[in-house]
Design an enzyme around this catalytic site. Structure first.
Site, mmCIF file in Angstrom:
data_model
loop_
_atom_site.group_PDB
_atom_site.id
_atom_site.type_symbol
_atom_site.label_atom_id
_atom_site.label_comp_id
_atom_site.label_asym_id
_atom_site.label_seq_id
_atom_site.Cartn_x
_atom_site.Cartn_y
_atom_site.Cartn_z
ATOM 1 N N THR B 161 18.923 -8.537 0.204
ATOM 2 C CA THR B 161 18.305 -7.636 1.191
ATOM 3 C C THR B 161 17.322 -8.480 2.013
ATOM 4 O O THR B 161 17.713 -9.049 3.023
ATOM 5 C CB THR B 161 17.595 -6.438 0.509
ATOM 6 O OG1 THR B 161 16.752 -6.921 -0.526
ATOM 7 C CG2 THR B 161 18.621 -5.475 -0.047
ATOM 8 N N LYS B 183 19.101 -11.174 -7.103
ATOM 9 C CA LYS B 183 18.462 -10.967 -5.808
ATOM 10 C C LYS B 183 17.057 -10.456 -6.047
ATOM 11 O O LYS B 183 16.747 -9.918 -7.115
ATOM 12 C CB LYS B 183 19.272 -10.026 -4.915
ATOM 13 C CG LYS B 183 19.490 -8.615 -5.416
ATOM 14 C CD LYS B 183 18.417 -7.642 -5.027
ATOM 15 C CE LYS B 183 18.209 -7.610 -3.528
ATOM 16 N NZ LYS B 183 16.993 -6.785 -3.240
ATOM 17 N N THR B 194 14.456 -7.460 -13.888
ATOM 18 C CA THR B 194 14.139 -7.593 -12.476
ATOM 19 C C THR B 194 15.181 -6.903 -11.628
ATOM 20 O O THR B 194 16.217 -6.474 -12.095
ATOM 21 C CB THR B 194 14.045 -9.050 -12.050
ATOM 22 O OG1 THR B 194 13.466 -9.078 -10.753
ATOM 23 C CG2 THR B 194 15.421 -9.684 -11.964
ATOM 24 N N GLU B 273 8.922 -12.251 -0.852
ATOM 25 C CA GLU B 273 8.777 -11.912 0.564
ATOM 26 C C GLU B 273 7.575 -12.626 1.177
ATOM 27 O O GLU B 273 6.447 -12.466 0.712
ATOM 28 C CB GLU B 273 8.648 -10.396 0.731
ATOM 29 C CG GLU B 273 9.981 -9.692 0.509
ATOM 30 C CD GLU B 273 9.895 -8.178 0.605
ATOM 31 O OE1 GLU B 273 10.933 -7.552 0.801
ATOM 32 O OE2 GLU B 273 8.787 -7.639 0.466
ATOM 33 N N ASN B 396 6.919 -6.069 5.549
ATOM 34 C CA ASN B 396 6.839 -4.748 4.934
ATOM 35 C C ASN B 396 6.155 -3.698 5.784
ATOM 36 O O ASN B 396 6.224 -2.513 5.461
ATOM 37 C CB ASN B 396 6.162 -4.866 3.573
ATOM 38 C CG ASN B 396 7.099 -5.502 2.576
ATOM 39 O OD1 ASN B 396 8.173 -4.963 2.336
ATOM 40 N ND2 ASN B 396 6.724 -6.663 2.048
ATOM 41 N N THR B 401 11.824 0.598 10.137
ATOM 42 C CA THR B 401 11.864 1.010 11.553
ATOM 43 C C THR B 401 12.294 -0.133 12.459
ATOM 44 O O THR B 401 12.406 -1.264 12.047
ATOM 45 C CB THR B 401 10.483 1.518 12.010
ATOM 46 O OG1 THR B 401 9.496 0.579 11.600
ATOM 47 C CG2 THR B 401 10.200 2.849 11.398
#
Lengths: 401, 401
Positions: B161, B183, B194, B273, B396, B401
């Protein structure tokens, strides 16, 4: 279901004179750059009832370990605050420095050392510049008519670190005034108290009653605040009551104390490092208050919820995730949970495209209120926090260098 | 004291063919934009021993609730993964959709529904696009010679992702191969496992032994990982062993399983991230392993430690703060604590200006290793994480959006 949040109006903030019988002096001892104020001393001219709550950190510094028993004695009447240096993890030398600072402040204020509290905020692991502090106190005497003129705003300003605004709150109960001041705004998930909050009142109240009222007020306000989940080594919340205005009804004093603490808590959340928005989370119909607060903290502390609020991204599923993290709460069942943002339900009645657009609008406001029902009982709790922005990262990536 | 961290070398990563008797197919059902792969199916051509660990979230989705008992049966032999939609908080319709997806995958793979696992990752609170998924599976048959050609890297890529790299790890034990894929990389503080890790092996092992080895490996690797403290609703870690290569020594299999899991854990941490650096924290001389892990997690999860590492700010005091947060560990005393970054001691032997410059250099590396002694016992634990950057906030704040 709504929260009524009363923050100080500008008029209140203009009248931050200290209560009767208190005096304060502020100044610069050169701990902060650019000549900013970094020392504040507050003294009552008569004995006080006192109560205090302090960090539970295992790395609590000597400011905390010195002040804790003195506040607990119920008779503290003065405090000194140093901003720019936490005096934490500084070993026996740090303890010695804290004791000397207390002695300097007590002599300058004209009180006994046993009545003197100390609090400190700033970088961890550096010694105080004692020569500079000695120099600043050498010119301060109890009766000096040209000094001791600071009000609560002046004190609040002198103890700021990464705070952008000085935080004060004022209430009155009959003839008595309750004047609070606080600083934040990073390393904020208070465990027994928040990073430096002081409340002064001229109401007359006994130490045991004051202690009881103070613990309850702190538990529902500062202890429900989190900016970044990091608990300071220096958290200190102290109230001094000198009785100069005479006795007041206990119930009214309790309400006023809680209001002052809540007001300061909201100001701390709004001014969280990098914050652009206030987030409040209320959890209803929990099994007990502990569960309500645990779930509300899980939501207000989730970096994914905080970043979604920052970006006004209507990603309500992250609130479901944060509820789900409370994995040991076996009486939380998704089929009983309701999630709302303000009045807009997001779960289980999942919004369509129009609802998501409305939700994005709600999340773009400067105060985002998240409301959760657990359907597990009748307890509730509210927590206070802020969004997570690139500003937080920038402030804290470059803090000491 | 050092950690030897063996991450897969490039040569390993080139040989991510599946173990004997496994086959995989990947493709795009249109859940992700731009035609990226978003569906993966992996099947063993013979019965398997299986073991699985799953999220403890109270908002666990139907992928988890369907797969948990099937993995626990010890005889699962296939899994399907959908990327781009978590199918969580979707109510009874979501459960129905997950069951239908399992039926489609089982038929396409030629296994019984009871042998079929499912995992799902992506946005919470949206229904699967079932028409698209039906369409993708309608063309897939067990014996199709032109399909079922994906290797582990292909599967790992199909289930990404916000991951920037596909994560695989390979070890061999005698004639058997152990091939893992995973992932991440946000909503990562696994509680029992996880976010989506799968290990396949052709070693022969019984379900009870496999379950025991798997729990131990997961506990020391994935369960010591945190990117952002947020526990996913969809965490799934599954191992399938089909025995095609015959039996291997249990002790060697245990080591290889742990190494594969650790390798994937390090890859997940590095690709957190917004991450620019790997952080490992080892806590020694703790009272017990629980205390060691609690303190190591407190450090690796502290946003103030993470931002200091990001900015290479030698603000070691924040590690002291994060240790101090473990307020209920009354046997932690600052006078017994030692804090090191790599080999450089930061506390109690506090670095001077030269030491701080050296510390800044250590913190500028792409792997920052923090080493703590508590002096409370002889247990230890290591946790794995990453720095906190503006990149995390940007990813994040704008996710849906």
């Amino acid at each position: 279901v709504t929260n009524v949040l009363v923050e100080s109006n500008p008029e209140d903030r203009q009248t931050t004179a200290l209560p009767l019988g208190f005096r304060a002096e502020v100044g610069s001892a050169g701990l902060r750059s650019g000549g900013a104020h970094d020392v504040a001393v507050v003294v009552s001219d008569r004995p006080c009832a006192s109560a205090g709550m302090f960090t539970r950190s295992r790395f609590a510094g000597p400011s905390v370990t010195l002040s804790r028993p003195r506040a607990a004695s119920g008779t503290a009447r003065a405090f000194v605050v140093v901003a720019g240096n936490a005096n934490v993890a500084t070993g026996p030398q740090g303890e010695h420095d804290a004791s000397e600072l207390c002695a300097l402040a007590a002599a300058s204020g004209g009180v006994a050392v046993a009545e003197q509290l100390v609090a400190s905020t700033g970088v961890i692991g550096r010694r105080y510049p004692m020569d500079r502090l000695r120099g600043w106190f050498s010119g301060l005497r109890p009766g000096d008519p040209d000094r001791w003129r600071a009000d609560a705003t002046g004190v609040a300003r002198a103890i700021m670190t990464t705070d952008l605004v000085a935080k004060t709150a004022v209430r009155t109960v009959g003839p008595a005034r309750i004047v609070g001041l606080a600083k934040g705004v990073g390393m904020i998930e208070p465990d027994m108290a928040t990073m430096l909050a002081f409340v002064l009142t001229d109401a007359a109240v006994t130490p045991p009653v004051l202690d009881r009222l103070w613990r309850r007020a702190v538990d529902e306000t500062f202890n429900c605040l989190s900016v970044d989940t990091d608990t300071s080594t220096s958290d200190t919340a102290v109230v001094l009551a000198n009785g100069a205005a005479g006795p007041v009804p206990e119930a009214e004093l309790a309400v006023a104390l809680r209001e002052v603490c809540l007001d300061l808590t909201l100001q701390l959340a709004r001014d969280g490092e990098g914050a652009t928005k206030l987030i409040t989370v209320t959890v209803h119909t929990a099994r007990d208050r502990g569960q309500a607060r645990r779930v509300a903290k899980s939501i207000v502390n989730s970096p994914l919820v905080k970043t979604a609020v920052h970006g006004a991204d209507p990603n309500w599923g992250r609130v479901a995730m944060a509820i789900g993290k409370c994995a040991d709460d076996h009486d939380i069942h998704p089929e009983h949970v309701v999630i709302r943002f303000g009045h807009l339900e997001a779960y289980p009645d999942i919004p369509g495209p129009e609802g998501l657009a409305e939700l994005a609008g709600i999340m773009a406001r400067d105060h985002v209120d998240i409301d959760v029902e657990l359907g597990a009982g009748d307890a509730e709790a509210t927590t206070y926090g802020c969004d997570l922005s690139d500003g937080y990262v920038r402030i804290n990536a470059d803090y000491t260098t």
